[in-house]
Motif scaffolding. Sequence first.
Motif, PDB file in Angstrom:
ATOM      1  N   ALA A 130       0.819  -1.211   0.000  1.00  0.00           N
ATOM      2  CA  ALA A 130       0.000   0.000   0.000  1.00  0.00           C
ATOM      3  C   ALA A 130       0.850   1.258   0.000  1.00  0.00           C
ATOM      4  CB  ALA A 130      -0.908   0.008   1.226  1.00  0.00           C
ATOM      5  N   SER A 131       0.321   2.293  -0.627  1.00  0.00           N
ATOM      6  CA  SER A 131       0.956   3.603  -0.563  1.00  0.00           C
ATOM      7  C   SER A 131       0.504   4.350   0.688  1.00  0.00           C
ATOM      8  CB  SER A 131       0.593   4.424  -1.801  1.00  0.00           C
ATOM      9  OG  SER A 131      -0.796   4.744  -1.794  1.00  0.00           O
ATOM     10  N   GLY A 132      -0.651   3.947   1.231  1.00  0.00           N
ATOM     11  CA  GLY A 132      -1.238   4.617   2.390  1.00  0.00           C
ATOM     12  C   GLY A 132      -2.398   5.521   2.024  1.00  0.00           C
ATOM     13  N   SER A 133      -2.609   5.714   0.727  1.00  0.00           N
ATOM     14  CA  SER A 133      -3.700   6.584   0.273  1.00  0.00           C
ATOM     15  C   SER A 133      -4.966   5.799  -0.055  1.00  0.00           C
ATOM     16  CB  SER A 133      -3.262   7.379  -0.962  1.00  0.00           C
ATOM     17  OG  SER A 133      -2.991   6.495  -2.050  1.00  0.00           O
ATOM     18  N   GLU A 134      -4.886   4.485  -0.070  1.00  0.00           N
ATOM     19  CA  GLU A 134      -6.026   3.659  -0.466  1.00  0.00           C
ATOM     20  C   GLU A 134      -7.156   3.748   0.572  1.00  0.00           C
ATOM     21  OE1 GLU A 134      -2.227   1.961  -2.069  1.00  0.00           O
ATOM     22  OE2 GLU A 134      -2.935   2.513  -0.056  1.00  0.00           O
ATOM     23  N   ILE A 135      -8.360   3.444   0.105  1.00  0.00           N
ATOM     24  CA  ILE A 135      -9.549   3.500   0.961  1.00  0.00           C
ATOM     25  C   ILE A 135     -10.022   2.083   1.264  1.00  0.00           C
ATOM     26  CG2 ILE A 135     -11.972   4.214   1.091  1.00  0.00           C
ATOM     27  CD1 ILE A 135     -11.234   6.538  -0.770  1.00  0.00           C
ATOM     28  N   TYR A 136     -10.232   1.815   2.535  1.00  0.00           N
ATOM     29  CA  TYR A 136     -10.719   0.512   2.992  1.00  0.00           C
ATOM     30  C   TYR A 136     -12.003   0.735   3.781  1.00  0.00           C
ATOM     31  CZ  TYR A 136     -10.954  -3.747   5.872  1.00  0.00           C
ATOM     32  OH  TYR A 136     -11.368  -4.889   6.517  1.00  0.00           O
ATOM     33  N   THR A 137     -13.031  -0.040   3.482  1.00  0.00           N
ATOM     34  CA  THR A 137     -14.317   0.069   4.173  1.00  0.00           C
ATOM     35  C   THR A 137     -14.512  -1.148   5.069  1.00  0.00           C
ATOM     36  OG1 THR A 137     -15.255   1.253   2.282  1.00  0.00           O
ATOM     37  CG2 THR A 137     -16.807   0.350   3.887  1.00  0.00           C
ATOM     38  N   PRO A 146      -5.058   1.991   4.800  1.00  0.00           N
ATOM     39  CA  PRO A 146      -4.003   1.051   5.167  1.00  0.00           C
ATOM     40  C   PRO A 146      -2.703   1.777   5.495  1.00  0.00           C
ATOM     41  CG  PRO A 146      -5.125   0.349   3.168  1.00  0.00           C
ATOM     42  CD  PRO A 146      -5.580   1.742   3.446  1.00  0.00           C
ATOM     43  N   GLU A 147      -1.886   1.133   6.311  1.00  0.00           N
ATOM     44  CA  GLU A 147      -0.566   1.683   6.597  1.00  0.00           C
ATOM     45  C   GLU A 147       0.303   1.603   5.347  1.00  0.00           C
ATOM     46  OE1 GLU A 147       0.369   3.029   9.444  1.00  0.00           O
ATOM     47  OE2 GLU A 147      -1.520   2.600  10.483  1.00  0.00           O
ATOM     48  N   GLN A 148       1.209   2.543   5.213  1.00  0.00           N
ATOM     49  CA  GLN A 148       2.132   2.508   4.088  1.00  0.00           C
ATOM     50  C   GLN A 148       2.949   1.216   4.127  1.00  0.00           C
ATOM     51  OE1 GLN A 148       4.834   5.825   3.899  1.00  0.00           O
ATOM     52  NE2 GLN A 148       5.167   5.585   1.722  1.00  0.00           N
ATOM     53  N   HIS A 149       3.073   0.555   3.002  1.00  0.00           N
ATOM     54  CA  HIS A 149       3.809  -0.695   2.812  1.00  0.00           C
ATOM     55  C   HIS A 149       3.074  -1.910   3.384  1.00  0.00           C
ATOM     56  CE1 HIS A 149       7.395  -2.443   1.116  1.00  0.00           C
ATOM     57  NE2 HIS A 149       7.564  -3.199   2.183  1.00  0.00           N
ATOM     58  N   GLU A 150       1.849  -1.731   3.820  1.00  0.00           N
ATOM     59  CA  GLU A 150       1.031  -2.868   4.242  1.00  0.00           C
ATOM     60  C   GLU A 150       0.611  -3.651   3.001  1.00  0.00           C
ATOM     61  OE1 GLU A 150      -3.514  -3.317   5.903  1.00  0.00           O
ATOM     62  OE2 GLU A 150      -2.282  -1.704   6.737  1.00  0.00           O
ATOM     63  N   VAL A 151       0.558  -4.965   3.089  1.00  0.00           N
ATOM     64  CA  VAL A 151       0.120  -5.768   1.948  1.00  0.00           C
ATOM     65  C   VAL A 151      -1.406  -5.742   1.872  1.00  0.00           C
ATOM     66  CG1 VAL A 151       0.123  -8.040   0.845  1.00  0.00           C
ATOM     67  CG2 VAL A 151       2.139  -7.262   2.114  1.00  0.00           C
ATOM     68  N   ILE A 152      -1.923  -5.349   0.725  1.00  0.00           N
ATOM     69  CA  ILE A 152      -3.367  -5.216   0.533  1.00  0.00           C
ATOM     70  C   ILE A 152      -3.783  -5.823  -0.800  1.00  0.00           C
ATOM     71  CG2 ILE A 152      -3.521  -3.102   1.917  1.00  0.00           C
ATOM     72  CD1 ILE A 152      -3.649  -1.523  -0.743  1.00  0.00           C
ATOM     73  N   ALA A 160      -8.987  -0.592  -1.231  1.00  0.00           N
ATOM     74  CA  ALA A 160      -8.412  -1.787  -0.616  1.00  0.00           C
ATOM     75  C   ALA A 160      -9.538  -2.758  -0.280  1.00  0.00           C
ATOM     76  CB  ALA A 160      -7.631  -1.416   0.630  1.00  0.00           C
ATOM     77  N   HIS A 161      -9.488  -3.939  -0.870  1.00  0.00           N
ATOM     78  CA  HIS A 161     -10.520  -4.952  -0.637  1.00  0.00           C
ATOM     79  C   HIS A 161     -10.108  -5.951   0.440  1.00  0.00           C
ATOM     80  CE1 HIS A 161     -13.189  -3.660  -3.907  1.00  0.00           C
ATOM     81  NE2 HIS A 161     -12.067  -3.334  -4.525  1.00  0.00           N
ATOM     82  N   ALA A 162      -8.887  -5.839   0.919  1.00  0.00           N
ATOM     83  CA  ALA A 162      -8.431  -6.620   2.069  1.00  0.00           C
ATOM     84  C   ALA A 162      -7.225  -5.912   2.662  1.00  0.00           C
ATOM     85  CB  ALA A 162      -8.070  -8.051   1.681  1.00  0.00           C
ATOM     86  N   ARG A 163      -7.114  -5.972   3.983  1.00  0.00           N
ATOM     87  CA  ARG A 163      -5.983  -5.380   4.688  1.00  0.00           C
ATOM     88  C   ARG A 163      -5.124  -6.470   5.306  1.00  0.00           C
ATOM     89  NH1 ARG A 163      -6.582  -0.472   8.661  1.00  0.00           N
ATOM     90  NH2 ARG A 163      -4.326  -0.762   8.384  1.00  0.00           N
ATOM     91  N   ARG A 164      -3.847  -6.115   5.516  1.00  0.00           N
ATOM     92  CA  ARG A 164      -2.873  -7.015   6.147  1.00  0.00           C
ATOM     93  C   ARG A 164      -2.886  -8.383   5.460  1.00  0.00           C
ATOM     94  NH1 ARG A 164      -6.071  -4.925  10.077  1.00  0.00           N
ATOM     95  NH2 ARG A 164      -5.303  -2.985  10.999  1.00  0.00           N
ATOM     96  N   TRP A 165      -2.943  -8.335   4.156  1.00  0.00           N
ATOM     97  CA  TRP A 165      -2.895  -9.494   3.271  1.00  0.00           C
ATOM     98  C   TRP A 165      -4.048 -10.447   3.547  1.00  0.00           C
ATOM     99  CZ3 TRP A 165       2.414 -12.043   1.744  1.00  0.00           C
ATOM    100  CH2 TRP A 165       2.244 -12.753   0.551  1.00  0.00           C
ATOM    101  N   SER A 170     -12.626  -6.518   3.127  1.00  0.00           N
ATOM    102  CA  SER A 170     -13.448  -5.318   3.249  1.00  0.00           C
ATOM    103  C   SER A 170     -14.932  -5.668   3.141  1.00  0.00           C
ATOM    104  CB  SER A 170     -13.086  -4.332   2.128  1.00  0.00           C
ATOM    105  OG  SER A 170     -14.033  -3.294   2.031  1.00  0.00           O
ATOM    106  N   GLY A 171     -15.737  -4.919   3.857  1.00  0.00           N
ATOM    107  CA  GLY A 171     -17.177  -5.090   3.736  1.00  0.00           C
ATOM    108  C   GLY A 171     -17.689  -4.624   2.385  1.00  0.00           C
ATOM    109  N   TYR A 172     -16.901  -3.805   1.692  1.00  0.00           N
ATOM    110  CA  TYR A 172     -17.343  -3.204   0.429  1.00  0.00           C
ATOM    111  C   TYR A 172     -17.598  -4.250  -0.641  1.00  0.00           C
ATOM    112  CZ  TYR A 172     -17.498  -0.016  -3.566  1.00  0.00           C
ATOM    113  OH  TYR A 172     -17.887   0.668  -4.694  1.00  0.00           O
ATOM    114  N   SER A 173     -16.725  -5.250  -0.747  1.00  0.00           N
ATOM    115  CA  SER A 173     -16.853  -6.262  -1.802  1.00  0.00           C
ATOM    116  C   SER A 173     -17.210  -7.637  -1.234  1.00  0.00           C
ATOM    117  CB  SER A 173     -15.550  -6.359  -2.603  1.00  0.00           C
ATOM    118  OG  SER A 173     -14.444  -6.538  -1.748  1.00  0.00           O
TER     119      SER A 173
END
Length: 230
Positions: A130-137, A146-152, A160-165, A170-173
């Motif tokens: 992640a760059s850190g600018s992505e949106i996660y719901t 997400p945190e910068q450099h987090e795998v998403i 972001a459709h998933a955080r921390r790999w 995400s609830g969005y998808s």
Amino acid sequence: MYFRHASDIWSDFPGLSAGILHVEGIHRDASADAHIAGFEAAAKARLAASSEGEFPEIQAWRRAFSRMGLKPTQYRSASEALLRRLRKDGSLPRIHPLIDLCNAVSLAFAIPIAVFDLSRVTGHLEVRYASGSEIYTTFSGETEHPEQHEVIFADEEGRAHARRWTNRQSGYSAVGSETTAVLVVAEALHAGAATDVDRLVHELAGAVCAVWAVTPRSAMLDSSAPRFDI
């Protein structure tokens, strides 16, 4: 539309094995109970012999999470979280027949499985840093970054459709009552992962075919063939 892991993910995690299913024709009016029971029985038999923390599949993800700077006992892979719940509660709540089936397969193989409603994904879907600018719901509707450099898992719009790999989708998808087309992703890092993921994909595809009378498209991905065209 396509799915892939970024090249630096393959470089940093060379032991990664990924299996993909693309399924169309999914609906909620189906019963996968017989298949679910079989997979859950396999998981319970394994848990009777040892706790999930001793499984090589789980240990490999714990090492990966530590490498990503995450405490493995604070953030767990989805498969570990499911196995812990099964061991403590004896069963999992029913959500949607496809999700219930994938959860049961995840339990049986101790391998995390992500399921995305493709109507909620824009363009490509990529596992990347992640760059850190992505949106996660979140599932409660809250917005996070997400945190910068987090795998998403991120799409073309930077959602972001998933955080921390493999920790949390995400609830969005998330799959819901209107879902008809999905992408299923199974990932593992342990020794022998390629064989296990291939078997997982084969068994899950067979169950999906039996329950929904559809034929999924499937593939195994690696660093030399990292892309699946949807």
